[in-house]
Every structure is written in C-alpha cells, then in structure tokens.
Design a protein around this motif. Structure first.
Motif, PDB file in Angstrom:
ATOM      1  N   GLY A 472      -7.910 -13.029   0.326  1.00  0.00           N
ATOM      2  CA  GLY A 472      -8.286 -12.627   1.798  1.00  0.00           C
ATOM      3  C   GLY A 472      -7.094 -12.118   2.726  1.00  0.00           C
ATOM      4  N   LYS A 473      -6.022 -11.951   2.381  1.00  0.00           N
ATOM      5  CA  LYS A 473      -4.846 -11.444   2.990  1.00  0.00           C
ATOM      6  C   LYS A 473      -3.695 -10.657   2.166  1.00  0.00           C
ATOM      7  CE  LYS A 473      -2.508 -15.598   3.952  1.00  0.00           C
ATOM      8  NZ  LYS A 473      -2.032 -16.925   4.841  1.00  0.00           N
ATOM      9  N   ASP A 474      -2.862  -9.928   2.989  1.00  0.00           N
ATOM     10  CA  ASP A 474      -1.905  -9.217   2.358  1.00  0.00           C
ATOM     11  C   ASP A 474      -0.708  -9.986   2.745  1.00  0.00           C
ATOM     12  OD1 ASP A 474      -1.229  -8.483   5.025  1.00  0.00           O
ATOM     13  OD2 ASP A 474      -1.274  -6.199   4.641  1.00  0.00           O
ATOM     14  N   TYR A 475       0.564  -9.211   2.337  1.00  0.00           N
ATOM     15  CA  TYR A 475       2.034 -10.000   2.569  1.00  0.00           C
ATOM     16  C   TYR A 475       2.132 -10.090   4.017  1.00  0.00           C
ATOM     17  CZ  TYR A 475       6.992 -10.027   2.285  1.00  0.00           C
ATOM     18  OH  TYR A 475       8.268 -10.507   2.293  1.00  0.00           O
ATOM     19  N   PHE A 476       1.546  -9.162   4.927  1.00  0.00           N
ATOM     20  CA  PHE A 476       1.915  -9.418   6.152  1.00  0.00           C
ATOM     21  C   PHE A 476       0.655 -10.254   7.145  1.00  0.00           C
ATOM     22  CE2 PHE A 476       3.766  -5.604   4.604  1.00  0.00           C
ATOM     23  CZ  PHE A 476       4.958  -5.603   5.346  1.00  0.00           C
ATOM     24  N   GLY A 477      -0.214 -10.674   6.339  1.00  0.00           N
ATOM     25  CA  GLY A 477      -1.294 -11.573   7.016  1.00  0.00           C
ATOM     26  C   GLY A 477      -2.378 -10.714   7.459  1.00  0.00           C
ATOM     27  N   ASN A 478      -2.538  -9.296   7.279  1.00  0.00           N
ATOM     28  CA  ASN A 478      -3.552  -8.486   7.452  1.00  0.00           C
ATOM     29  C   ASN A 478      -4.770  -8.835   6.609  1.00  0.00           C
ATOM     30  OD1 ASN A 478      -2.388  -6.647   9.443  1.00  0.00           O
ATOM     31  ND2 ASN A 478      -1.040  -5.932   7.714  1.00  0.00           N
ATOM     32  N   ALA A 479      -6.047  -8.914   7.018  1.00  0.00           N
ATOM     33  CA  ALA A 479      -7.320  -9.309   6.339  1.00  0.00           C
ATOM     34  C   ALA A 479      -7.276  -8.306   5.147  1.00  0.00           C
ATOM     35  CB  ALA A 479      -8.512  -9.349   7.111  1.00  0.00           C
ATOM     36  N   VAL A 480      -7.830  -8.924   4.026  1.00  0.00           N
ATOM     37  CA  VAL A 480      -8.206  -7.964   2.918  1.00  0.00           C
ATOM     38  C   VAL A 480      -9.656  -8.396   2.649  1.00  0.00           C
ATOM     39  CG1 VAL A 480      -7.806  -7.514   0.388  1.00  0.00           C
ATOM     40  CG2 VAL A 480      -5.709  -7.947   1.812  1.00  0.00           C
ATOM     41  N   SER A 481     -10.521  -7.251   2.854  1.00  0.00           N
ATOM     42  CA  SER A 481     -12.042  -7.408   2.355  1.00  0.00           C
ATOM     43  C   SER A 481     -12.506  -7.635   0.988  1.00  0.00           C
ATOM     44  CB  SER A 481     -12.808  -6.289   2.999  1.00  0.00           C
ATOM     45  OG  SER A 481     -14.066  -6.322   2.734  1.00  0.00           O
ATOM     46  N   ALA A 482     -13.277  -8.393   0.848  1.00  0.00           N
ATOM     47  CA  ALA A 482     -14.083  -8.702  -0.499  1.00  0.00           C
ATOM     48  C   ALA A 482     -14.821  -7.615  -0.908  1.00  0.00           C
ATOM     49  CB  ALA A 482     -14.908 -10.020  -0.472  1.00  0.00           C
ATOM     50  N   THR A 483     -15.191  -6.792   0.127  1.00  0.00           N
ATOM     51  CA  THR A 483     -15.968  -5.418  -0.336  1.00  0.00           C
ATOM     52  C   THR A 483     -15.769  -4.182  -0.208  1.00  0.00           C
ATOM     53  OG1 THR A 483     -17.315  -5.813   1.668  1.00  0.00           O
ATOM     54  CG2 THR A 483     -18.148  -6.989  -0.027  1.00  0.00           C
ATOM     55  N   THR A 484     -14.809  -4.026   0.865  1.00  0.00           N
ATOM     56  CA  THR A 484     -14.289  -2.749   1.208  1.00  0.00           C
ATOM     57  C   THR A 484     -13.001  -2.407   0.487  1.00  0.00           C
ATOM     58  OG1 THR A 484     -15.038  -3.053   3.640  1.00  0.00           O
ATOM     59  CG2 THR A 484     -13.629  -1.204   3.155  1.00  0.00           C
ATOM     60  N   ALA A 485     -12.582  -1.163  -0.042  1.00  0.00           N
ATOM     61  CA  ALA A 485     -11.514  -0.618  -0.581  1.00  0.00           C
ATOM     62  C   ALA A 485     -10.396  -1.179  -0.024  1.00  0.00           C
ATOM     63  CB  ALA A 485     -11.502   0.677  -0.960  1.00  0.00           C
ATOM     64  N   PRO A 486      -9.472  -1.685  -0.550  1.00  0.00           N
ATOM     65  CA  PRO A 486      -8.049  -1.946   0.318  1.00  0.00           C
ATOM     66  C   PRO A 486      -7.233  -0.960   0.130  1.00  0.00           C
ATOM     67  CG  PRO A 486      -8.141  -2.918  -2.064  1.00  0.00           C
ATOM     68  CD  PRO A 486      -9.518  -2.145  -1.802  1.00  0.00           C
ATOM     69  N   ASN A 487      -6.028  -1.188   0.740  1.00  0.00           N
ATOM     70  CA  ASN A 487      -5.008   0.014   0.530  1.00  0.00           C
ATOM     71  C   ASN A 487      -4.238  -0.515  -0.825  1.00  0.00           C
ATOM     72  OD1 ASN A 487      -5.188   0.663   3.175  1.00  0.00           O
ATOM     73  ND2 ASN A 487      -3.500  -0.625   3.939  1.00  0.00           N
ATOM     74  N   ARG A 488      -3.487   0.714  -1.412  1.00  0.00           N
ATOM     75  CA  ARG A 488      -2.619   0.383  -2.437  1.00  0.00           C
ATOM     76  C   ARG A 488      -1.211  -0.637  -2.052  1.00  0.00           C
ATOM     77  NH1 ARG A 488      -4.064   4.875  -6.607  1.00  0.00           N
ATOM     78  NH2 ARG A 488      -6.129   5.086  -5.994  1.00  0.00           N
ATOM     79  N   GLY A 489      -0.604  -1.294  -2.759  1.00  0.00           N
ATOM     80  CA  GLY A 489       0.631  -1.953  -2.399  1.00  0.00           C
ATOM     81  C   GLY A 489       0.252  -3.282  -1.582  1.00  0.00           C
ATOM     82  N   ALA A 490       1.488  -3.700  -1.089  1.00  0.00           N
ATOM     83  CA  ALA A 490       1.375  -5.294  -0.567  1.00  0.00           C
ATOM     84  C   ALA A 490       1.024  -5.197   0.940  1.00  0.00           C
ATOM     85  CB  ALA A 490       2.558  -5.890  -0.676  1.00  0.00           C
ATOM     86  N   TYR A 491       0.661  -3.987   1.599  1.00  0.00           N
ATOM     87  CA  TYR A 491       0.389  -3.731   3.000  1.00  0.00           C
ATOM     88  C   TYR A 491      -1.254  -3.243   3.228  1.00  0.00           C
ATOM     89  CZ  TYR A 491       0.214  -1.588   7.505  1.00  0.00           C
ATOM     90  OH  TYR A 491      -0.123  -1.274   8.764  1.00  0.00           O
TER      91      TYR A 491
END
Length: 694
Positions: A472-491
């Motif tokens: 649900g979140k990345d290295y920096f605390g940004n939200a990560v969606s369960a349905t929308t394509a995320p970025n690549r990498g830890a950010y």
C-alpha cells in the motif's frame, strides 16, 4: 549462513541515534509502591542504598532481591567495575528499572571480561535497563556480551526493555569456525537468549541503543526453544563497527525490526576473524519483518556480508521493505531459506520498495514451493555489476537496475516482468516482456536522505505491473494502488525535479579507509575494484577536515562525510544549487577516462543561463589536462580483488584529485549548475567531491 550457527544454537546481528555516552539525567522517580536504590561507585564508604547513603559497589545490588516498581539508579559520571546480576522480577505495569541519576556522562558498568556478561538477568521478568554505558573489555576474547537477558528454566518470561544505553568495547569472540564457533553465535553487545527446551519471552523491546566495538555482533535474539518468543521489537538502534552480525533475530513469532542503522560491520576494537556474518536477518522465526533499516559498508567474508538474509528454518513470509543499503562487501541479499544446506522450503520471501547503492549481488538459491517476490526496488550500482544466482521460484517485477554489467541466474524458473535495465545491463536471456532500457532519470531525495526518486519526465512513472498485496505504500510513504499501474523502482510519487544542494546529491563512494577497502569500487572500463585511500591522500596533503584551496577557489573542508560512505557526485545531468558570489566556479574531482571534457549549464539568479565545459583529468593521470590543477597525488589506491567479498590489497601508482575552474560573467550571480549528463555506470564518468564559487 548458517550451518555453524544452527549446530551451535541447537547445542546449547532513521535512522541514526546520537551517542548516549553523555547525557543529562535527573533523580529518578520510583513506580508506585517501589523503592529507589542508589549506587555511587565513587563514594568512599558503602551505604544503605538511600540517596544520602548510596551503595558504592556492584556487590550490593547483586545480593538484593528487587520487587515490582523498584528502581536501581547509578550516579552519572562514575564507573562501577564488575558484573551486575540483580535478582527479582517486576510486574506488568510496574517493572523494575535500572537507570542513572545526576548529570554528566552516563554511568559506566565495566565487566572487564571477568564473566560472560556485564549486565546479566536470568529467568526474570519486567525489567527496564536504560541510561547506562556497559562495557566488557578485555585483552582476551571469548564468549562475551555487554547486556545479556536469558531464559534458562521452563517458565516463560516477559516485559524486558533495553533502551537508551551505550554498549561498547565488548571482547566477544570473532571466529565463526572451528571448535569455539558457538562463542561467536552468542557474543554480542546486547543479547536476549533462550535455551533448548527452555521457556521463551513474551515481550522484548530493544530500542534507542548505541552499540559499537562489540565482538561477535551488535544485537542478537538467540536460541532455539520448542516454542517461539512473542512481542519481539528491535527499533531505532545504531550499531557501528561491531565485529559480526548487525542484528539477528532467532526463535521469534512475527518479530519487528525497524529504524535501525548498522555500519562498518566486521571492524572495530574486536573485529571479525573468520567465517560468515550478515547485516540484519532472521533465523527460525515466523513472519519476520525488517523495515526502515539501513546497512552499509560491511567488510568481506567467505560468502555472506549481504545487507539482508532470509535464513534457515523461517516460516510464513520473510519480509524486507523500505530499507536502504550501500557498499556492502557481499551485496544486497542472501537466500538461506533452503539455500544454506536446509531442506526444501515452503516459506515465501518478499523484498519490496528497498533502495540499494552498489549492492547488486543476490546469492544462493532455494528449492521447494516457496517463492521470492522481488519488486519495486531501486538498485543503483555504478561501480559494481549485478550478480544473481538466486534461481528457484523468483519473481522480479518493477525493479530498476543501473549497473555496468549483469550476470543473471541460469535457472529458467525465475521470471522477469516490467523491470528497467540501464547503464550496460541487459535483461536476462529468458526475457522480460515489458523491459525498459532507456535512462530511468533518477534523482536523489531533496531531504538529503540519499534515497532515490524519479524525475517528472522519467519513463518509469506509471509503467510498472500491478502487484497484489503490495503493502500500500512506497519507500517514501506515497500510496501504491492495488489496481492502478505503479511506477518502477522504490518511488511511487508523481516525479521530482528539485534543485538539490550538493550534500543531497551525493551518489557514489570514492574514498575508503585502509581497514575497509571493500567499501567502494569506482566505475571504470576494467571494473578493477579500486578506490582512493584516505590514508594515502592524507599523506599527499588531503586530510579529512583540512581546507582545500586550488585553481583559485576555496572548496572548504576536505571530505566532510564519514569514510566508506557516499562522498561524491557522479555527473548524470543533475541540477545542483550553488550559494555565494564571485568571479569563478570551481570543481573538485576526477574522471575515470583520460581527458574527459563534457558540457553543462550555468544558471543565474536573473533567469539567464550559459553553457560551459568541464574538464577533469583521469584519477590515474600523471599530468593534468588543459586547464586542470593537481590538488593531491596519492601513492597507492585501495582495492578489493573480487567484485563481491574476496580479499583486498593496495595498488601502487599515481591516484590524483584535480581542480578545474570556469569564469563567471561580470554582474551575474550563480544560482545552480546543471552537470554533464553521463551514464552513472559508464567507464567514462566525471566525479565531483565539491564545487564552490570564489
């Protein structure tokens, strides 16, 4: 790791914390119904333990049975020689507390190597140990700890808190081979131990301790009982120059290890001798979690020396997330779930949203149905190749790899999808259907953490594969969606184009101590494993903290960073803020190819800009390129002879730091500099230790 460890156990290592050796404390307040007992080892005579008549030796509390709510308080600025083995147990909500009173340096409890541990509790519950400096120094190394709390009997114990102490100079064993290999497994600065067939702990907290120069390792939860300890929390500790593992957690159900820092493992007053160790790892534990930790600059061993390791006999899911690692001799990760001599495993491992600098080795391989899910990590390794032997059931997704070359595991059961390969790295022969090979456009965090983000124009934004149960979140605390394509990498943010100060732009290590030649490897055509020697540079006139003036520019103090850590900027097109006014801007650094001249841009406070060229001579050149000024010429460089681990040596020759200046137009004030844009892992690179206006 850990055949020796397993055998010996059955038979019976934010991130930073300031030193607690100096602190101000006040007279303690006892818990309800408790008594405060005072110890002043500088007092001429032995008293009754009251504030007006304190005890003056450790023999007094050692002979006393404390009860719930009691406090044992040592006078600040004093030293007590011997061992502290108080008796009794507290109660839930009313622990027995050991702390300090008065003001000044933390009270020292010095064991002197006379017994195994300086502070020792056995089969006791509800104790809080805080505010002490604990040592167990000796010229003879053996199985030693600074603080040891253990269960030896069949009853479970609870409520152990070890917090805010400095634990140092512990003469623990350093050799994990041979007859006394078990001594290494037990030696540490702080140890919490169970025995075979004993009870376990229900509630252990080890927090905010400063552990350094401790033979065998930093913090260890040890042993292998029939049941597992619960409520194990290790957080916010700083471990420096421990002669072995940073943090090890054994025999624990759902332990949480977070916000700890471990650096220069293997070094210190009682250094590692032989065998293997690693940064932070679990053994015989269920669902362990390691997050928000940092491990850097471990020395080399036979095979391990990785930052992270899922070890033998773990069950459930071994989770590493939101961690940072750099310059470890053994690289990023060791798979010992079954890859260190154990049986086939059903345990899964998840490594996600971690950031790694020059830690690109992934080693060993497990069998069985357990799967490694390695996704959304950023591996930035300009000076070292990717070395992967994991194989087995491994799923690599959404990772960014920047390195000069790569050697992938030959096991075809590993799958790769939506990863980015740049700087000389090619996707594995098995393929990656959604591979990216363009510049990922990395940028450091403006907050100065040296964590790695993406520019707003990065092709990695929103192009990753959706991963189920992604945290649900990345290295920096940004939200990560369960349905929308995320970025690549830890950010997973929207991109960052901040103009960074120089100190926040550091992305490489070039200078190492002679004690830790593994800690850097300058990118070059030969990948030779060489770096500047701090000692050789000092002999040539560049001593840490000394002012550097060259090419008519005052660059300030030389190498203000800690040795063996990130200390220079590889020019990859960054825009870096500049302060000050003058007639020229100077650049202090070197290149890794002869006569590198590249273009950048100067930006002025009036909104205008101007192109410039930056020439930096190769660090092995004996004469400067046109316009360069020699700052210092070292007579040897440090070198590690294998890409990861292996031995180290020195390389004789000429290894130089250069200065170059660019004239500024009259009447303009420089605001920032955009550096030349070269691939970080290219053999042709420019490195900057500093730049300044004069």
């Amino acid at each position: 790791m850990k055949a020796h460890l397993r055998a010996s156990i059955s038979a019976l290592g934010a991130m930073t914390l300031g030193a607690v050796g100096l602190l101000a404390v006040t007279v303690p307040t006892a818990h309800a119904a408790g008594t405060v007992y005072y110890v002043d080892c500088s007092a001429a005579g032995d008293g009754s333990g009251s504030s007006g008549s304190p005890w003056n030796a450790l023999a007094d509390p050692d002979g006393h049975v404390f009860t719930a709510g009691d406090t044992l308080s040592f006078k600040a600025g004093t030293t007590c020689d011997g061992t502290l083995t108080p008796q009794g147990s507290g109660a839930s909500g009313s622990p027995i507390t050991v702390n300090a009173y008065g003001s000044g340096a933390a009270p020292v409890i010095e064991g002197g190597g006379a017994t195994e541990a300086t502070v020792h509790l056995v089969d006791q519950s509800y104790w809080t140990i805080s505010g002490l400096k604990v040592q167990n120094s000796s010229s003879t190394r053996a199985q030693h700890e600074g603080i040891l709390v253990e269960v030896a009997g069949s009853a479970n114990q609870a409520g152990i808190s070890i917090t805010g102490n400095e634990v140092a100079n512990v003469a623990g064993w350093g050799d994990k081979t041979g007859t006394n290999a078990s001594w290494f497994s037990y030696s540490a600065g702080i140890a919490v131990r169970v025995a075979t067939g004993s009870g376990v702990f229900n509630g252990v907290s080890v927090t905010n301790n400063n552990v350094h120069d401790t033979g065998g390792g930093g913090i260890k939860v040890e042993g292998e009982a029939s049941a597992m300890s619960t409520g194990v929390y290790i957080g916010h500790n700083t471990i420096t120059a421990a002669g072995g593992d940073g943090i090890v957690v054994h025999d624990s159900d759902s332990p949480l290890v977070e916000y700890n820092t471990a650096t220069e493992l293997g070094l210190g007053a009682y250094p590692f001798v032989a065998g293997n160790f690693a940064g932070m790892w679990p053994y015989h534990s269920n669902n362990p979690t390691f997050q928000y930790n940092s491990v850097g600059a471990q020395t080399g061993v036979v095979n391990d020396a990785t930052a992270w390791d899922c070890d033998v006999s773990n069950t459930g899911t071994c989770l590493y997330q939101y961690n940072y690692s750099y310059n470890n001799a053994g690289g990023f990760y060791l798979d010992c779930l079954s890859g260190c001599g154990g049986a086939a495993t059903t345990t899964n491992a998840v490594l996600r949203y971690n950031i790694s600098r020059d830690d690109c080795r992934f080693t060993n391989s497990s069998t069985g149905t357990g799967t490694h899910f390695i996704y959304n990590n950023t591996f930035f390794c300009p000076g070292k190749p990717i070395s992967d032997t994991l194989g087995g059931n491994v799923v690599w997704q959404n990772n960014i790899f920047v390195a000069p070359t790569a050697s992938w595991a030959s096991d075809s059961s590993a799958t790769f999808d939506s990863n980015t390969y740049f700087g000389g790295v090619a996707a594995p022969s098995s393929g990656d259907a959604h591979a990216h090979t363009a510049d990922p456009q990395l940028i450091n965090d403006a907050a100065g953490t040296l964590a790695i983000k993406l520019h707003t124009t990065s092709p990695e934004l929103g192009t990753g594969a959706v991963v189920a149960n992604n945290g649900g979140k990345d290295y920096f605390g940004n939200a990560v969606s369960a349905t929308t394509a995320p970025n690549r990498g830890a950010y997973n943010g929207s991109g960052d184009d901040s103009v960074l100060p120089f100190s926040a732009s550091l992305n490489d290590t070039a200078v190492t101590s002679d004690a830790n030649r593994w800690a850097a490897s300058l990118n070059s055509a030969t990948q030779s494993g060489k770096s500047f020697s701090a000692t050789a540079l000092a002999t040539a006139g560049l001593s840490a903290g000394g002012d550097v003036t060259a090419a008519g520019v005052d660059f300030g103090p030389w190498h203000p960073q800690a040795l063996d850590a990130t200390d220079n900027v590889i020019a990859t097109g960054q825009t870096i803020a500049v302060t000050g006014t003058g007639t020229k801007v100077g650049f202090l650094g070197f290149s890794t190819t002869h006569g590198v001249t590249e273009s950048g841009t100067l930006h002025f406070t009036d909104g205008t800009s101007q192109a410039f060229t930056l020439t930096l001579s190769d660090w092995t050149d004996t004469t400067p390129a046109s316009g360069d000024t020699l700052v210092a010429k070292a007579a040897y460089a440090n070198q590690h002879t294998s890409t990861y681990n292996g031995s180290t040596t020195t390389s004789s020759g000429s290894f130089s730091v250069w200065a170059y200046s660019v004239a500024l137009p009259a009447g303009k004030t420089l605001a920032s500099v955009t550096l030349p844009n070269l691939a970080a892992s290219s053999a042709t690179s420019q490195h900057l230790f500093a730049f300044a206006v004069s």
